[in-house]
Design an enzyme around this catalytic site. Structure first.
Site, PDB file in Angstrom:
ATOM      1  N   TYR A 144     -31.928  26.691 181.798  1.00 38.82           N
ATOM      2  CA  TYR A 144     -31.207  27.674 182.433  1.00 38.82           C
ATOM      3  C   TYR A 144     -32.735  28.181 182.300  1.00 38.82           C
ATOM      4  O   TYR A 144     -33.965  28.113 181.682  1.00 38.82           O
ATOM      5  CB  TYR A 144     -30.781  28.567 180.829  1.00 38.82           C
ATOM      6  CG  TYR A 144     -30.926  29.775 180.048  1.00 38.82           C
ATOM      7  CD1 TYR A 144     -29.516  30.523 181.003  1.00 38.82           C
ATOM      8  CD2 TYR A 144     -31.457  30.703 179.575  1.00 38.82           C
ATOM      9  CE1 TYR A 144     -29.438  31.492 181.305  1.00 38.82           C
ATOM     10  CE2 TYR A 144     -31.661  32.283 180.004  1.00 38.82           C
ATOM     11  CZ  TYR A 144     -30.146  32.425 180.397  1.00 38.82           C
ATOM     12  OH  TYR A 144     -29.865  33.935 180.347  1.00 38.82           O
ATOM     13  N   ASP A 239     -40.445  25.483 184.850  1.00 41.90           N
ATOM     14  CA  ASP A 239     -40.202  27.330 183.481  1.00 41.90           C
ATOM     15  C   ASP A 239     -40.582  26.700 182.305  1.00 41.90           C
ATOM     16  O   ASP A 239     -39.918  26.132 182.119  1.00 41.90           O
ATOM     17  CB  ASP A 239     -38.778  27.393 183.771  1.00 41.90           C
ATOM     18  CG  ASP A 239     -37.781  28.385 182.666  1.00 41.90           C
ATOM     19  OD1 ASP A 239     -39.083  28.958 182.218  1.00 41.90           O
ATOM     20  OD2 ASP A 239     -36.755  28.493 182.725  1.00 41.90           O
ATOM     21  N   LYS A 267     -40.878  34.184 176.052  1.00 45.14           N
ATOM     22  CA  LYS A 267     -41.257  33.512 174.952  1.00 45.14           C
ATOM     23  C   LYS A 267     -42.328  33.716 174.075  1.00 45.14           C
ATOM     24  O   LYS A 267     -43.219  35.377 173.603  1.00 45.14           O
ATOM     25  CB  LYS A 267     -40.653  33.017 174.506  1.00 45.14           C
ATOM     26  CG  LYS A 267     -38.810  32.742 175.156  1.00 45.14           C
ATOM     27  CD  LYS A 267     -38.277  31.637 174.798  1.00 45.14           C
ATOM     28  CE  LYS A 267     -36.698  32.175 175.017  1.00 45.14           C
ATOM     29  NZ  LYS A 267     -35.980  31.624 176.014  1.00 45.14           N
TER      30      LYS A 267
HETATM   31  C1  LIG Z   1     -35.392  31.781 177.225  1.00 41.18           C
HETATM   32  C2  LIG Z   1     -35.446  31.458 178.830  1.00 41.18           C
HETATM   33  C3  LIG Z   1     -35.487  31.930 179.907  1.00 41.18           C
HETATM   34  C4  LIG Z   1     -34.907  33.232 179.608  1.00 41.18           C
HETATM   35  O1  LIG Z   1     -35.678  34.589 179.398  1.00 41.18           O
HETATM   36  P1  LIG Z   1     -35.555  35.713 178.765  1.00 41.18           P
HETATM   37  O2  LIG Z   1     -36.546  36.434 178.204  1.00 41.18           O
HETATM   38  O3  LIG Z   1     -34.178  36.110 178.028  1.00 41.18           O
HETATM   39  O4  LIG Z   1     -35.035  36.382 180.180  1.00 41.18           O
HETATM   40  C5  LIG Z   1     -35.912  32.146 180.751  1.00 41.18           C
HETATM   41  N1  LIG Z   1     -35.891  29.938 180.933  1.00 41.18           N
HETATM   42  C6  LIG Z   1     -36.265  29.498 179.737  1.00 41.18           C
HETATM   43  C7  LIG Z   1     -36.031  27.902 179.919  1.00 41.18           C
HETATM   44  C8  LIG Z   1     -35.524  30.055 178.296  1.00 41.18           C
HETATM   45  O5  LIG Z   1     -35.839  29.061 178.110  1.00 41.18           O
END
Ligand SMILES: *Cc1c(COP(=O)(O)O)cnc(C)c1O
Length: 430
Positions: A144, A239, A267
């Protein structure tokens, strides 16, 4: 436990907010029942509007790595609030958090702040395309990267063909530029590169996946990606929205000793406020506007309150490196405890953990990619989730999410969790 007030609030919410929530997984759809509404949190505990207390294993999906309502963050935010909340003009705190992040993370010389992980990944892809002058990207099934169009793509007919949209509203045109491979399967990547010579701008991956449970990369997999990207002049994007400042102060790059070309954050970097960021070398980052011609902007980007919260957390993670060891040990304790209790039952299971990420799958395993993760028994999971909730333990309400431990969690909390786990296991199988 009584969830009366939460249920009433959810009924109201559904009339005015789609599905009653502002982000889908909060709605408990895959586990059934109604979500709880939170009143407040402190340390490792959440308190809902009905007065119930829960030990929290999601930590706001990652950001609250040092626990809730963490005093140094609250103090920093309070102090900054008095000066005003947003200007749309540069502030010194942006320089401070940028220098600090750059000093902590390998291979980055410049960083740009945005407001979410989605924005960070979306911008990283644009940057990679603009820099390489190529259009296609590779992502991995089950990873994701936020909800931007390019990432909401699933395999149409196997990983070798073009992807097809995963959500109405994503166009075929966008989908055809996102190619899919299987996590931990380097051959699937080699095949795609062969079929798309000189067309792939970037490979984007969660170096340790957290959005199909916790999936650990097999030794050699990320190294293989690095090599293929180098051979093809393709950028490797890690990511690290989840793993950044969580697996180590330098994130997965440091922990796994693999270098990325562009890194995205979210995060933890915002300390619980809405922050994302992407970072790379001077050569690549200088292509961004206003220095270069690849456009990217944000009215509230680098918001001073959010930067203050993020800076406070990063500073603590930078100076107190024991925190990562402590998080690892707590996770290991939980892993070993769950494993030994499950071994005494006849429930099929597989537990994955890495650093402060851990997930339990109700399948024999091994769980190494999206397909094997999908084999988990969701009926067991639903029961497990609700029984744990009733015992005062808040787990992610989906079998496809990792737990994210925070360092406010005590060994007594873990003992309490394991005791609850033992009695819950007896109720799962009838
Ligand atoms: C949470 C997450 C996202 C998206 O971040 P948001 O702040 O929810 O838009 C993208 N990549 C990873 C790996 C994530 O865990």
């Amino acid at each position: 436990m009584n969830y009366r007030r939460s249920s009433l609030l959810f009924e109201d919410a559904k009339k005015i907010i789609p599905g009653g929530v502002n982000s889908p997984v909060r709605a408990f759809k895959s586990v059934g029942g109604t979500p709880i509404f939170i009143d407040r949190a402190k340390g490792s505990y959440l308190y809902d509007v009905d007065g119930n207390r829960f030990i929290d294993y999601i930590s706001s999906w990652g950001p609250m790595i040092l626990g809730h309502a963490y005093k140094p963050v609250l103090d920093a935010v309070k102090k900054r609030l008095k000066k005003g909340t947003s200007f749309g003009i540069p502030t010194e705190i942006e320089n401070k958090i940028a220098s600090l992040a750059i000093s902590m993370v390998p291979n980055i010389e410049k960083i740009r702040f945005v407001n979410s992980g989605t924005e960070a990944c979306m911008s990283a892809i644009r940057l990679a395309r603009g820099f390489t002058k190529k259009e296609k990207i590779i992502k991995f099934k089950g990873c994701y990267h936020g909800h931007a169009d390019s990432f909401l793509i699933q395999a149409g007919s196997g990983a070798i063909t073009f992807g097809s949209p995963d959500s109405p509203g994503v166009t075929q045109g966008t989908a055809k530029d996102t190619l899919l491979c299987d996590f931990n399967d380097i051959d699937s990547v080699i095949k795609i590169f062969k079929k798309n010579k000189n067309k792939i701008a970037a490979v984007i991956i969660e170096p340790v996946a957290g959005n199909m449970g916790c999936i650990v990369p097999k030794f050699g997999f990320l190294e293989g990606l690095r090599e293929i990207c180098d051979q093809n002049k393709t950028l490797l994007i890690f990511d690290e929205v989840m793993t950044g400042f969580r697996l180590a102060k330098g994130g997965a790059q440091e922990r796994l000793s693999v270098n990325a070309d562009i890194v995205t954050f979210g995060k933890v970097i915002g300390g619980g406020l809405p922050v994302g960021a992407f970072a790379s070398t001077n050569e690549i980052m200088n292509k961004l506007a206003p220095e270069g011609d690849i456009y990217q902007a944000g009215t509230l980007s680098g918001n001073p309150i959010a930067m203050e919260a993020g800076y406070t957390i990063l500073n603590i993670l930078n100076t107190d490196t024991e925190i990562f060891k402590s998080l690892d040990e707590k996770t290991k304790k939980l892993h070993a405890g769950m494993e030994s209790l499950l071994n005494k039952s006849n429930i099929p299971f597989s537990i994955n953990s890495f650093g402060s990420m851990i997930s339990l799958h109700f399948t024999e395993g091994p769980v190494v990619d999206f397909n094997s993760s999908s084999l988990g028994n969701n009926n067991y999971f639903k029961k497990y989730f609700h029984e744990m909730l009733n015992a005062g333990i808040y787990l992610p309400p989906s079998a496809f999410e990792s737990y994210f431990l925070n360092d406010a969690l005590s060994y007594q909390d873990i003992e309490f969790t394991l005791n609850a786990f033992e009695s819950v296991l007896k109720k799962i199988v009838i």
